[in-house]
Motif scaffolding. Structure first.
Motif, PDB file in Angstrom:
ATOM      1  N   ARG A   1       0.841  -1.196   0.000  1.00 31.49           N
ATOM      2  CA  ARG A   1       0.000   0.000   0.000  1.00 31.49           C
ATOM      3  C   ARG A   1       0.876   1.245   0.000  1.00 31.49           C
ATOM      4  O   ARG A   1       1.757   1.386   0.844  1.00 31.49           O
ATOM      5  N   GLN A   2       0.578   2.112  -0.937  1.00 28.66           N
ATOM      6  CA  GLN A   2       1.382   3.321  -1.055  1.00 28.66           C
ATOM      7  C   GLN A   2       0.505   4.550  -0.904  1.00 28.66           C
ATOM      8  O   GLN A   2      -0.684   4.523  -1.252  1.00 28.66           O
ATOM      9  N   LYS A   3       1.081   5.590  -0.361  1.00 27.48           N
ATOM     10  CA  LYS A   3       0.377   6.857  -0.210  1.00 27.48           C
ATOM     11  C   LYS A   3       0.357   7.604  -1.541  1.00 27.48           C
ATOM     12  O   LYS A   3       1.385   7.744  -2.210  1.00 27.48           O
ATOM     13  N   LYS A   4      -0.839   8.037  -1.884  1.00 23.57           N
ATOM     14  CA  LYS A   4      -0.987   8.794  -3.121  1.00 23.57           C
ATOM     15  C   LYS A   4      -0.855  10.276  -2.808  1.00 23.57           C
ATOM     16  O   LYS A   4      -1.642  10.824  -2.028  1.00 23.57           O
ATOM     17  N   LEU A   5       0.117  10.898  -3.395  1.00 27.16           N
ATOM     18  CA  LEU A   5       0.368  12.319  -3.169  1.00 27.16           C
ATOM     19  C   LEU A   5      -0.382  13.132  -4.220  1.00 27.16           C
ATOM     20  O   LEU A   5      -0.214  12.922  -5.432  1.00 27.16           O
TER      21      LEU A   5
END
Length: 322
Positions: free
Chosen positions: A128-132
């Motif tokens: 899971r990655q943070k969407k900037l």
């Protein structure tokens, strides 16, 4: 043109791919094997050259030879490498069998580096990655201004519509009107809604008036209720027949109690006689005398029984019995 001449021109004069720093010089050519600018790894100064490149997750081996130097469109030969690491390394060794060892070693090293960063990319995609999201201040301000303008325009439209409706009711323009049917229907619906709301309010007010009672009437009702409660608790004299029946019941109980007492006294006397017969000599006489004295002193046993009968139709009666 020989490779040495090309290198002397590139190294001493201008090269568009060269990037100089304080420590090293780098090469930005896409076919460069190591990324460094030197004689052994320069793709322009070497007529026989090989490198490994990646395109959409697939690795390819690119080879350049002297025979194809006259044809720029066919200069590079491309070989697709398999996803299996051992097979891909075997393919590199087979295709570069007569090439310099330095070129073969650097191609294998580049292939391993590409495989490692591809594996890392796959792992990062699974996580899971943070969407900037960028903050667009200018666009946000523009949208807020447009919203404010739209609100002001909507208020103006409503004010104009209300003013026209007032004039229509007052009849300022006479009998000539050119309103749209939609606006006319809206006005009729609004009037109907207002009339229904007024009727509902009137009904609620009437219900509240009905429910409200004067304090004087409430006091009178409370006084009547208290009087009715006081009147409910009354004491009535008992009739003669009821009293006679109660007295007969009490006499029966007294007779039963006396019979039980006589039976108990007889049983005690019989037990005393039996014990006296067993005992012999002067001790027997003494015991009998002491028991006779006790009987004389005590005499008959007295018992007092109280009966209380409570009922709505009979008074309380107390009877004492022996």
């Amino acid at each position: 043109m020989s490779d040495d001449v090309v290198w002397s021109i590139i190294n001493e004069n201008l090269c568009s791919y060269k990037v100089k720093t304080k420590t090293q010089t780098f090469c930005r050519n896409e076919y460069n094997l190591t990324g460094l600018c030197n004689r052994a790894t320069c793709p322009l100064a070497n007529s026989q050259y090989a490198t490994v490149r990646e395109d959409k997750g697939i690795c390819y081996l690119y080879m350049k030879t002297v025979e194809r130097s006259a044809f720029p469109s066919k200069m590079w030969e491309r070989v697709k490498l398999s996803k299996d690491l051992d097979k891909a390394l075997r393919q590199i060794n087979v295709n570069l069998i007569y090439w310099p060892k330095f070129m073969k070693a650097k191609c294998r090293q580049r292939f391993l580096k590409i495989q490692q960063y591809l594996i890392r990319m796959r792992k990062l995609r699974l996580r899971r990655q943070k969407k900037l999201t960028p903050v667009r201040l200018k666009i946000d301000r523009r949208e807020t201004r447009r919203e404010q303008k739209a609100l002001i325009a909507a208020r103006l439209d409503t004010n104009i519509e209300q003013e026209l409706l007032k004039r229509l009711k007052e009849g300022t323009y006479g009998d000539i009107y050119n309103f749209s049917q939609v606006a006319f229907d809206k006005a009729l619906d609004a009037e109907e809604m207002e009339s229904e709301a007024e009727e509902g309010e009137k009904e609620n007010e009437s219900d509240e008036e009905e429910t409200e009672i004067n304090p004087e009437i409430e006091r009178e009702l409370e006084g009547e209720y208290e009087d009715s409660e006081e009147e409910t608790h009354e004491f009535v004299e008992a009739e003669d027949s009821d009293i006679m029946s109660d007295e007969e019941d009490l006499e029966e109980l007294n007779s039963r109690v006396t019979k039980l007492l006589e039976k108990s006294s007889q049983a005690e006397s019989s037990s005393d006689e039996e014990s006296a017969d067993e005992v012999s000599g002067p001790s027997k006489k003494r015991k009998l005398e002491t028991k006779a004295k006790k009987k004389r002193k005590t005499g008959k046993k007295k018992m007092e029984i109280e009966y209380e009968i409570e009922s709505s139709s009979l008074p309380k009666v107390k009877v004492l019995g022996r």
